[in-house]
Design a protein around this motif. Structure first.
Motif, mmCIF file in Angstrom:
data_model
loop_
_atom_site.group_PDB
_atom_site.id
_atom_site.type_symbol
_atom_site.label_atom_id
_atom_site.label_comp_id
_atom_site.label_asym_id
_atom_site.label_seq_id
_atom_site.Cartn_x
_atom_site.Cartn_y
_atom_site.Cartn_z
ATOM 1 N N LYS A 93 0.838 -1.211 0.000
ATOM 2 C CA LYS A 93 0.000 0.000 0.000
ATOM 3 C C LYS A 93 0.865 1.250 0.000
ATOM 4 C CE LYS A 93 -3.585 2.293 2.717
ATOM 5 N NZ LYS A 93 -4.307 2.296 3.991
ATOM 6 N N PHE A 94 1.988 1.190 0.726
ATOM 7 C CA PHE A 94 2.923 2.311 0.751
ATOM 8 C C PHE A 94 4.259 1.853 0.167
ATOM 9 C CE2 PHE A 94 0.092 3.160 4.388
ATOM 10 C CZ PHE A 94 -0.468 4.344 3.915
ATOM 11 N N VAL A 95 4.701 2.551 -0.866
ATOM 12 C CA VAL A 95 6.007 2.252 -1.467
ATOM 13 C C VAL A 95 7.000 3.290 -0.961
ATOM 14 C CG1 VAL A 95 7.315 2.001 -3.593
ATOM 15 C CG2 VAL A 95 4.918 1.266 -3.506
ATOM 16 N N LEU A 96 8.013 2.811 -0.259
ATOM 17 C CA LEU A 96 9.018 3.688 0.336
ATOM 18 C C LEU A 96 10.239 3.683 -0.572
ATOM 19 C CD1 LEU A 96 8.551 1.957 3.766
ATOM 20 C CD2 LEU A 96 7.788 4.283 3.294
ATOM 21 N N SER A 97 10.367 4.718 -1.403
ATOM 22 C CA SER A 97 11.473 4.799 -2.357
ATOM 23 C C SER A 97 12.555 5.684 -1.751
ATOM 24 C CB SER A 97 10.989 5.395 -3.680
ATOM 25 O OG SER A 97 9.974 4.597 -4.246
ATOM 26 N N VAL A 98 13.670 5.063 -1.396
ATOM 27 C CA VAL A 98 14.750 5.798 -0.737
ATOM 28 C C VAL A 98 15.781 6.197 -1.779
ATOM 29 C CG1 VAL A 98 16.456 5.768 1.108
ATOM 30 C CG2 VAL A 98 14.393 4.360 1.304
ATOM 31 N N CYS A 99 16.079 7.486 -1.866
ATOM 32 C CA CYS A 99 17.103 7.956 -2.799
ATOM 33 C C CYS A 99 18.481 7.520 -2.305
ATOM 34 C CB CYS A 99 17.058 9.475 -2.915
ATOM 35 S SG CYS A 99 18.442 10.124 -3.880
ATOM 36 N N ARG A 100 19.281 7.007 -3.242
ATOM 37 C CA ARG A 100 20.630 6.570 -2.865
ATOM 38 C C ARG A 100 21.701 7.333 -3.650
ATOM 39 N NH1 ARG A 100 20.757 0.639 -5.850
ATOM 40 N NH2 ARG A 100 20.594 1.458 -7.957
ATOM 41 N N THR A 101 21.294 8.405 -4.335
ATOM 42 C CA THR A 101 22.262 9.179 -5.114
ATOM 43 C C THR A 101 23.083 10.071 -4.179
ATOM 44 O OG1 THR A 101 20.683 9.026 -6.933
ATOM 45 C CG2 THR A 101 22.468 10.566 -7.230
ATOM 46 N N VAL A 143 12.518 -7.015 5.701
ATOM 47 C CA VAL A 143 12.588 -7.217 4.249
ATOM 48 C C VAL A 143 13.979 -6.831 3.762
ATOM 49 C CG1 VAL A 143 10.143 -6.738 3.885
ATOM 50 C CG2 VAL A 143 11.801 -4.861 3.744
ATOM 51 N N LYS A 144 14.226 -7.154 2.490
ATOM 52 C CA LYS A 144 15.398 -6.634 1.790
ATOM 53 C C LYS A 144 14.912 -5.562 0.818
ATOM 54 C CE LYS A 144 17.724 -11.090 1.814
ATOM 55 N NZ LYS A 144 17.553 -12.337 1.107
ATOM 56 N N PRO A 145 15.827 -4.682 0.367
ATOM 57 C CA PRO A 145 15.400 -3.697 -0.647
ATOM 58 C C PRO A 145 14.754 -4.395 -1.842
ATOM 59 C CG PRO A 145 17.598 -3.160 0.154
ATOM 60 C CD PRO A 145 17.242 -4.496 0.756
ATOM 61 N N GLY A 146 13.628 -3.862 -2.271
ATOM 62 C CA GLY A 146 12.900 -4.456 -3.394
ATOM 63 C C GLY A 146 11.764 -5.353 -2.941
ATOM 64 N N GLU A 147 11.683 -5.617 -1.644
ATOM 65 C CA GLU A 147 10.659 -6.548 -1.145
ATOM 66 C C GLU A 147 9.509 -5.818 -0.452
ATOM 67 O OE1 GLU A 147 13.465 -10.466 -0.297
ATOM 68 O OE2 GLU A 147 12.705 -9.321 1.409
ATOM 69 N N THR A 148 8.408 -6.554 -0.321
ATOM 70 C CA THR A 148 7.227 -6.071 0.395
ATOM 71 C C THR A 148 7.116 -6.836 1.710
ATOM 72 O OG1 THR A 148 6.108 -5.574 -1.684
ATOM 73 C CG2 THR A 148 4.704 -5.824 0.257
ATOM 74 N N THR A 177 1.850 -4.212 3.368
ATOM 75 C CA THR A 177 1.630 -2.771 3.551
ATOM 76 C C THR A 177 2.763 -1.934 2.985
ATOM 77 O OG1 THR A 177 0.476 -3.310 5.603
ATOM 78 C CG2 THR A 177 1.057 -0.995 5.259
ATOM 79 N N PHE A 178 4.007 -2.398 3.174
ATOM 80 C CA PHE A 178 5.161 -1.562 2.815
ATOM 81 C C PHE A 178 6.072 -2.282 1.823
ATOM 82 C CE2 PHE A 178 4.098 -0.338 7.201
ATOM 83 C CZ PHE A 178 3.871 1.024 7.023
ATOM 84 N N THR A 179 6.496 -1.546 0.792
ATOM 85 C CA THR A 179 7.541 -2.011 -0.121
ATOM 86 C C THR A 179 8.708 -1.040 -0.022
ATOM 87 O OG1 THR A 179 5.918 -2.935 -1.664
ATOM 88 C CG2 THR A 179 8.130 -2.512 -2.531
ATOM 89 N N VAL A 180 9.918 -1.558 0.100
ATOM 90 C CA VAL A 180 11.112 -0.712 0.196
ATOM 91 C C VAL A 180 11.878 -0.791 -1.124
ATOM 92 C CG1 VAL A 180 13.291 -0.296 1.397
ATOM 93 C CG2 VAL A 180 11.293 -1.114 2.677
ATOM 94 N N LEU A 181 12.127 0.369 -1.726
ATOM 95 C CA LEU A 181 12.897 0.428 -2.962
ATOM 96 C C LEU A 181 14.061 1.394 -2.790
ATOM 97 C CD1 LEU A 181 10.054 0.811 -5.635
ATOM 98 C CD2 LEU A 181 11.184 -1.297 -4.908
ATOM 99 N N GLU A 182 15.140 1.128 -3.502
ATOM 100 C CA GLU A 182 16.230 2.099 -3.608
ATOM 101 C C GLU A 182 16.147 2.714 -4.999
ATOM 102 O OE1 GLU A 182 19.961 0.691 -1.076
ATOM 103 O OE2 GLU A 182 19.307 -0.837 -2.498
#
Ligand code: FES
Length: 201
Positions: free
Chosen positions: A103-111, A132-137, A142-147
């Motif tokens: 439901k919530f995608v947490l996109s963390v900037c890594r630049t 989770v690992k990056p890329g997983e829900t 509820t939460f997906t973590v992306l870089e």
């Protein structure tokens, strides 16, 4: 006399056959979203309908959460381009998803700016909190973590984009509160500072 090696004149060149994302269920916009797209397309000259591809894809994603192969074909048909053209756009931009996400995608900037201000520790803490690992829900869906790469708010690093909303100057300490707020208050805890909100209307 030529020093070039002889060319193979019988070579044939053809576009490789690509498989779009999982086809999924047949897709059409809701009447409301179709009307929104028509309004957006009308802003461009008739021969430039393709210019609406980004908002067209946002509307798909708002409607069903991610973008399937059938949805790409549908958008291509509406805009007069090929499904491969649409897939090029989907695969280029990290904000488009081809699989279900939380439901919530947490996109963390890594630049750079975010990296030197602790983005890696922010990702680590998010992943630790959510198991989770990056890329997983997470297990609750509820939460997906992306870089992701630069989100355009480098002076407020490190930055997390939660769905369409930027959350700036994050740290391992603040992300726990961010997760708690999202769990407790849902979308009302999101900031409202992204242009995509204008597509939603
Ligand atoms: S480097 Fe992170 S927002 Fe630009």
């Amino acid at each position: 006399m030529s020093f070039h090696p002889p060319m193979a004149y019988d070579a044939t060149f053809q576009r490789s056959k690509r498989t779009l994302a999982e086809p999924g269920e047949p897709f059409t916009y809701t009447a409301e979203n179709r009307a929104k797209l028509d309004e957006i397309v009308a802003r461009y000259p008739a021969e430039q309908r393709r210019s609406a591809v980004l908002p067209a894809l946002y509307l798909v994603q708002y409607q069903q959460g991610y973008i399937t192969g059938h949805a790409m074909e549908y958008v291509a048909g509406l805009l007069g381009i090929t499904p491969a053209d649409v897939e090029d756009v989907v695969s280029y931009y990290t904000m488009f998803y081809t699989k279900p996400v939380g439901k919530f995608v947490l996109s963390v900037c890594r630049t750079l700016s975010c990296a030197i201000n602790g983005a890696e520790r922010v990702v680590h803490e998010l992943c630790h909190q959510l198991h989770v690992k990056p890329g997983e829900t997470d297990a609750t869906g509820t939460f997906t973590v992306l870089e992701v790469e630069c989100l355009g708010a480098c002076d407020k690093a490190p930055v997390i984009m939660v769905n369409d909303a930027w959350h700036e100057k994050q740290s391992p300490d603040t992300v726990k509160q961010l997760l708690d707020d999202l769990r407790a208050k849902g979308e009302s805890s999101l900031t409202d500072c992204h242009m995509a909100a204008k597509v939603k209307g």
